[in-house]
Design a protein around this motif. Structure first.
Motif, PDB file in Angstrom:
ATOM      1  N   ILE A   1      -6.335   2.218   2.691  1.00 23.58           N
ATOM      2  CA  ILE A   1      -4.953   2.513   2.297  1.00 23.58           C
ATOM      3  C   ILE A   1      -4.290   3.425   3.324  1.00 23.58           C
ATOM      4  O   ILE A   1      -3.143   3.213   3.732  1.00 23.58           O
ATOM      5  CB  ILE A   1      -4.933   3.172   0.901  1.00 23.58           C
ATOM      6  CG1 ILE A   1      -5.400   2.176  -0.168  1.00 23.58           C
ATOM      7  CG2 ILE A   1      -3.538   3.678   0.570  1.00 23.58           C
ATOM      8  CD1 ILE A   1      -4.454   1.050  -0.433  1.00 23.58           C
TER       9      ILE A   1
ATOM     10  N   ALA B   1      -5.688   3.390  -3.966  1.00 20.16           N
ATOM     11  CA  ALA B   1      -6.829   2.553  -3.596  1.00 20.16           C
ATOM     12  C   ALA B   1      -7.486   1.946  -4.830  1.00 20.16           C
ATOM     13  O   ALA B   1      -7.873   0.774  -4.837  1.00 20.16           O
ATOM     14  CB  ALA B   1      -7.839   3.382  -2.804  1.00 20.16           C
TER      15      ALA B   1
ATOM     16  N   ALA C   1       0.834  -1.205   0.000  1.00 16.88           N
ATOM     17  CA  ALA C   1       0.000   0.000   0.000  1.00 16.88           C
ATOM     18  C   ALA C   1       0.868   1.254   0.000  1.00 16.88           C
ATOM     19  O   ALA C   1       0.600   2.213  -0.744  1.00 16.88           O
ATOM     20  CB  ALA C   1      -0.923  -0.008   1.215  1.00 16.88           C
TER      21      ALA C   1
END
Length: 330
Positions: A33, A23, A9
């Motif tokens: 995220i 995202a 992420a």
């Protein structure tokens, strides 16, 4: 490693310069995220990103950590690709980007067959008419129409599309009949198309027997997408010049009538699949290229006046700049 997903992420946020874009790439919510990055920072005991309401930037510690993580994830991707390539089976998630009208009319209806042929693939498709940074957006490959500028992307020709000029039969009759030459078209009769983000009006280029003629549309209506322009033409707003697939059903049904067909010499626009130069054409990209090649006419385009010279080499075409831009079709 229980924080692997948090690292992924973080890397995607840095690459996309946005929690929202990251995202979308990962199929998660922006809040998830944000929590993943905060969780990673808490675990490391260090701030990796400077956040404001308008921008994101790496801290000094975050910069070094990002480079190490990006390199590690790249090696993992390469390892996965090598295993996949050794099997010769397209697998995993294929992220592709296509123009909106082209996607709706041609690509999306054919996707079930593509998935049936490649059962180990999943497809995530974005559709828009803006030129995007494939690396930043996390896109494996994109479909582009028109001539392509120099770029660090690789392009493979997969077919061609033809341009047509048309209007409703009622409008043509009201104008005194179909035009015989482009000179018979007045700019204010021509529905304008403009490039999203620039408002630049697209010229209409005609050719017959080596003679070129250019029209700059100046109708009261202008659009950024061809489907709206076609709908306006059906309603009697004027003439529209577009790629044939956006109007073929309306032409076949009699809602629109083509004109100046004999002035369409060379009015074929190449369709290409592009992908980042630093990536190998993996099995899933090769499968996508092969599949879409069967969806378009395999015509070698002559030089289209509005595009300039178009390479006819079907092999991969490497280019040099950091972006690749598709020249506008008619």
């Amino acid at each position: 490693m229980n924080n692997f997903s948090d690292i992924v992420a973080f890397v995607r946020v840095v690459e996309a310069h946005s929690f929202v874009a990251a995202a979308q790439t990962l199929g998660m919510s922006p809040s998830a995220i944000s929590k993943a990055v905060s969780r990673l920072e808490e675990r490391l005991g260090a701030r990796l990103l400077n956040r404001t309401t308008r921008s994101l930037s790496l801290t000094d510690l975050g910069s070094g950590f990002y480079e190490r993580c990006r390199e590690a994830l790249g090696q993992l991707d390469q390892a996965e690709n090598e295993v996949s390539e050794s099997r010769g089976v397209p697998r995993g998630k294929l992220r592709v980007d296509v123009p909106i009208s082209l996607g709706r009319k041609i690509i999306v209806p054919a996707l079930p067959r593509f998935i049936e042929q490649n059962p180990e693939l999943t497809v995530q498709m974005s559709m828009n008419d803006r030129v995007i940074d494939l690396v930043q957006e996390g896109i494996d490959a994109a479909l582009r129409v028109g001539n392509l500028s120099d770029s660090s992307l690789i392009a493979r020709r997969v077919g061609s599309l033809r341009g047509v000029t048309c209007a409703s039969p009622e409008y043509i009759e009201r104008m005194g009949g179909p035009p015989k030459t482009p000179e018979d078209l007045k700019p204010e009769q021509c529905i304008a198309m403009f490039r999203p983000g620039s408002n630049q009006i697209r010229d209409w280029m005609f050719r017959k027997d080596g003679v070129d003629h250019t029209i700059i549309p100046a109708a009261p209506l202008s659009f950024s997408d061809p489907e709206s322009a076609v709908a306006a033409a059906i309603s009697g707003a004027g003439f529209v010049r577009t790629l044939n697939f956006t109007a073929e059903a309306q032409i076949a049904s009699g809602l629109l009538q083509t004109v100046l067909d004999d002035w369409n010499d060379g009015a074929w626009w190449p369709v290409s699949v592009v992908y980042p130069q630093h990536r190998q054409p993996t099995a899933k990209i090769r499968a996508f290229i092969e599949f879409v090649s069967g969806l378009f006419p395999q015509v070698t385009p002559e030089r289209a006046p509005s595009l300039g010279a178009v390479s006819t080499d079907p092999a991969a075409i490497p280019a040099r700049s950091s972006r690749m831009v598709a020249a506008a079709p008619p």
